[in-house]
Design a protein around this motif. Sequence first.
Motif, PDB file in Angstrom:
ATOM      1  N   SER A  82       0.859  -1.359  -0.107  1.00  0.00           N
ATOM      2  CA  SER A  82      -0.058   0.046  -0.053  1.00  0.00           C
ATOM      3  C   SER A  82       0.835   1.208  -0.049  1.00  0.00           C
ATOM      4  N   THR A  83       2.120   1.122   0.379  1.00  0.00           N
ATOM      5  CA  THR A  83       3.034   2.529   0.349  1.00  0.00           C
ATOM      6  C   THR A  83       3.187   2.921  -1.061  1.00  0.00           C
ATOM      7  N   ASP A  84       3.200   2.068  -2.014  1.00  0.00           N
ATOM      8  CA  ASP A  84       3.453   2.360  -3.458  1.00  0.00           C
ATOM      9  C   ASP A  84       2.119   3.273  -3.953  1.00  0.00           C
ATOM     10  N   TRP A  85       1.057   2.861  -3.415  1.00  0.00           N
ATOM     11  CA  TRP A  85      -0.096   3.683  -3.655  1.00  0.00           C
ATOM     12  C   TRP A  85      -0.202   5.057  -2.956  1.00  0.00           C
ATOM     13  N   ILE A  86       0.094   4.878  -1.647  1.00  0.00           N
ATOM     14  CA  ILE A  86       0.092   6.116  -0.771  1.00  0.00           C
ATOM     15  C   ILE A  86       1.064   7.030  -1.248  1.00  0.00           C
ATOM     16  N   ASP A  87       2.396   6.739  -1.372  1.00  0.00           N
ATOM     17  CA  ASP A  87       3.407   7.741  -1.698  1.00  0.00           C
ATOM     18  C   ASP A  87       2.987   8.687  -3.142  1.00  0.00           C
ATOM     19  N   GLY A  88       2.408   7.801  -4.125  1.00  0.00           N
ATOM     20  CA  GLY A  88       1.946   8.725  -5.224  1.00  0.00           C
ATOM     21  C   GLY A  88       0.741   9.581  -5.049  1.00  0.00           C
ATOM     22  N   LEU A  89      -0.174   9.192  -4.027  1.00  0.00           N
ATOM     23  CA  LEU A  89      -1.388   9.840  -3.664  1.00  0.00           C
ATOM     24  C   LEU A  89      -0.928  11.284  -3.218  1.00  0.00           C
ATOM     25  N   LEU A  90      -0.047  10.985  -2.176  1.00  0.00           N
ATOM     26  CA  LEU A  90       0.333  12.028  -1.372  1.00  0.00           C
ATOM     27  C   LEU A  90       1.101  13.129  -2.174  1.00  0.00           C
ATOM     28  N   ALA A  91       2.271  12.384  -3.139  1.00  0.00           N
ATOM     29  CA  ALA A  91       2.909  13.303  -3.921  1.00  0.00           C
ATOM     30  C   ALA A  91       1.819  14.278  -4.910  1.00  0.00           C
ATOM     31  N   ARG A  92       0.845  13.694  -5.256  1.00  0.00           N
ATOM     32  CA  ARG A  92      -0.028  14.691  -6.076  1.00  0.00           C
ATOM     33  C   ARG A  92      -0.776  15.450  -5.031  1.00  0.00           C
ATOM     34  N   ALA A 118      12.014   3.823 -25.365  1.00  0.00           N
ATOM     35  CA  ALA A 118      13.365   4.346 -25.134  1.00  0.00           C
ATOM     36  C   ALA A 118      14.093   4.320 -26.097  1.00  0.00           C
ATOM     37  N   SER A 119      14.112   3.482 -27.086  1.00  0.00           N
ATOM     38  CA  SER A 119      15.045   3.217 -28.338  1.00  0.00           C
ATOM     39  C   SER A 119      14.572   4.183 -29.354  1.00  0.00           C
ATOM     40  N   ARG A 120      13.214   4.555 -29.504  1.00  0.00           N
ATOM     41  CA  ARG A 120      12.489   5.474 -30.436  1.00  0.00           C
ATOM     42  C   ARG A 120      12.614   7.017 -29.964  1.00  0.00           C
ATOM     43  N   ALA A 121      13.023   7.343 -28.622  1.00  0.00           N
ATOM     44  CA  ALA A 121      12.960   8.672 -27.862  1.00  0.00           C
ATOM     45  C   ALA A 121      14.008   9.459 -28.393  1.00  0.00           C
ATOM     46  N   PRO A 122      13.846  10.621 -28.646  1.00  0.00           N
ATOM     47  CA  PRO A 122      14.974  11.601 -29.073  1.00  0.00           C
ATOM     48  C   PRO A 122      16.273  11.702 -28.158  1.00  0.00           C
ATOM     49  N   ARG A 123      17.471  11.871 -28.635  1.00  0.00           N
ATOM     50  CA  ARG A 123      18.243  11.561 -27.629  1.00  0.00           C
ATOM     51  C   ARG A 123      18.612  12.788 -26.611  1.00  0.00           C
ATOM     52  N   VAL A 124      18.203  14.016 -26.990  1.00  0.00           N
ATOM     53  CA  VAL A 124      18.121  15.245 -26.211  1.00  0.00           C
ATOM     54  C   VAL A 124      16.517  15.586 -26.130  1.00  0.00           C
ATOM     55  N   ALA A 125      16.309  15.821 -24.799  1.00  0.00           N
ATOM     56  CA  ALA A 125      14.725  16.209 -24.381  1.00  0.00           C
ATOM     57  C   ALA A 125      14.473  17.849 -25.106  1.00  0.00           C
ATOM     58  N   SER A 126      13.553  18.107 -25.353  1.00  0.00           N
ATOM     59  CA  SER A 126      13.114  19.171 -25.831  1.00  0.00           C
ATOM     60  C   SER A 126      13.258  20.280 -24.577  1.00  0.00           C
ATOM     61  N   ALA A 127      13.273  21.661 -24.663  1.00  0.00           N
ATOM     62  CA  ALA A 127      13.525  22.584 -23.682  1.00  0.00           C
ATOM     63  C   ALA A 127      12.165  22.514 -22.873  1.00  0.00           C
ATOM     64  N   GLY A 128      11.023  22.387 -23.406  1.00  0.00           N
ATOM     65  CA  GLY A 128       9.915  22.198 -22.774  1.00  0.00           C
ATOM     66  C   GLY A 128       9.387  21.129 -21.560  1.00  0.00           C
ATOM     67  N   GLU A 129      10.348  19.786 -22.091  1.00  0.00           N
ATOM     68  CA  GLU A 129      10.083  18.727 -21.252  1.00  0.00           C
ATOM     69  C   GLU A 129      10.474  18.809 -19.842  1.00  0.00           C
ATOM     70  N   GLY A 130       9.846  18.118 -19.046  1.00  0.00           N
ATOM     71  CA  GLY A 130      10.348  17.991 -17.782  1.00  0.00           C
ATOM     72  C   GLY A 130      10.764  16.530 -17.393  1.00  0.00           C
ATOM     73  N   PRO A 131      10.880  16.363 -16.037  1.00  0.00           N
ATOM     74  CA  PRO A 131      11.516  15.107 -15.736  1.00  0.00           C
ATOM     75  C   PRO A 131      10.212  13.911 -15.519  1.00  0.00           C
ATOM     76  N   PRO A 132      10.615  12.557 -15.654  1.00  0.00           N
ATOM     77  CA  PRO A 132       9.342  11.740 -15.870  1.00  0.00           C
ATOM     78  C   PRO A 132       8.522  11.803 -14.821  1.00  0.00           C
ATOM     79  N   SER A 133       7.284  11.401 -15.016  1.00  0.00           N
ATOM     80  CA  SER A 133       6.179  11.480 -14.064  1.00  0.00           C
ATOM     81  C   SER A 133       6.936  10.589 -12.623  1.00  0.00           C
ATOM     82  N   PRO A 134       6.722  11.260 -11.478  1.00  0.00           N
ATOM     83  CA  PRO A 134       7.310  10.646 -10.487  1.00  0.00           C
ATOM     84  C   PRO A 134       6.535   9.596  -9.802  1.00  0.00           C
ATOM     85  N   ARG A 135       5.321   9.177  -9.918  1.00  0.00           N
ATOM     86  CA  ARG A 135       4.412   8.602  -9.332  1.00  0.00           C
ATOM     87  C   ARG A 135       3.828   7.598 -10.542  1.00  0.00           C
TER      88      ARG A 135
END
Length: 194
Positions: free
Chosen positions: A49-59, A177-194
């Motif tokens: 349940s901690t996996d669900w709780i940490d994501g819920l709290l993060a949002r 991942a193999s199809r993703a561009p090598r450099v993230a565009s300026a507007g892109e943020g980090p991956p979704s944390p939860r």
Amino acid sequence: MTSSRGRPDWATIPNLVTLARFALLAPVCVLLWDGAGTLAVVLLLVWASTDWIDGLLARALGQTSRTGAIIDPIADRLGLAAIAATLVLVDLLPWAALVIILVVDLATTVLATGAALGGRIEVSILGKVRTAVLVTSVFLLVAAAAWAPGLVGAVQVLVWTAVGLHVLSGGDYILRASRAPRVASAGEGPPSPR
């Protein structure tokens, strides 16, 4: 790294819950090794349940963080691998299931982690479903062993379904991942944390 609220990036309540998931792993495995009793079932449920709780709290608290984006999937993968290994050692899970889980996790780590950390791919719906089904099937397997041994075989079918989803999800992450561009565009943020 410091958040916009002046606290270090890692100093969040969701990250504390994720760290609790790491801390609970050893006691869960020890209890499973000693036999799938009621305490093992309850502690496994708390761990899961901690996996669900940490994501819920993060949002809910607006406390998403780069640290959470990194440690949350590590806690998931490490925890599931350790619990699956313990279940193999007590003959509740076949070795083949553990080997498949570990090989997929290793391949995904090697081939997709860079893209995920670089913000070029995000957590997929398939990945979330895979984790939910895998955690649920492992929990039901332990619960069946503790309370209804006659159902263990039926629950193992669900575990194999979860392992199949794990393979599909891992393949999906590697392909994206193999199809993703090598450099993230300026507007892109980090991956979704939860």
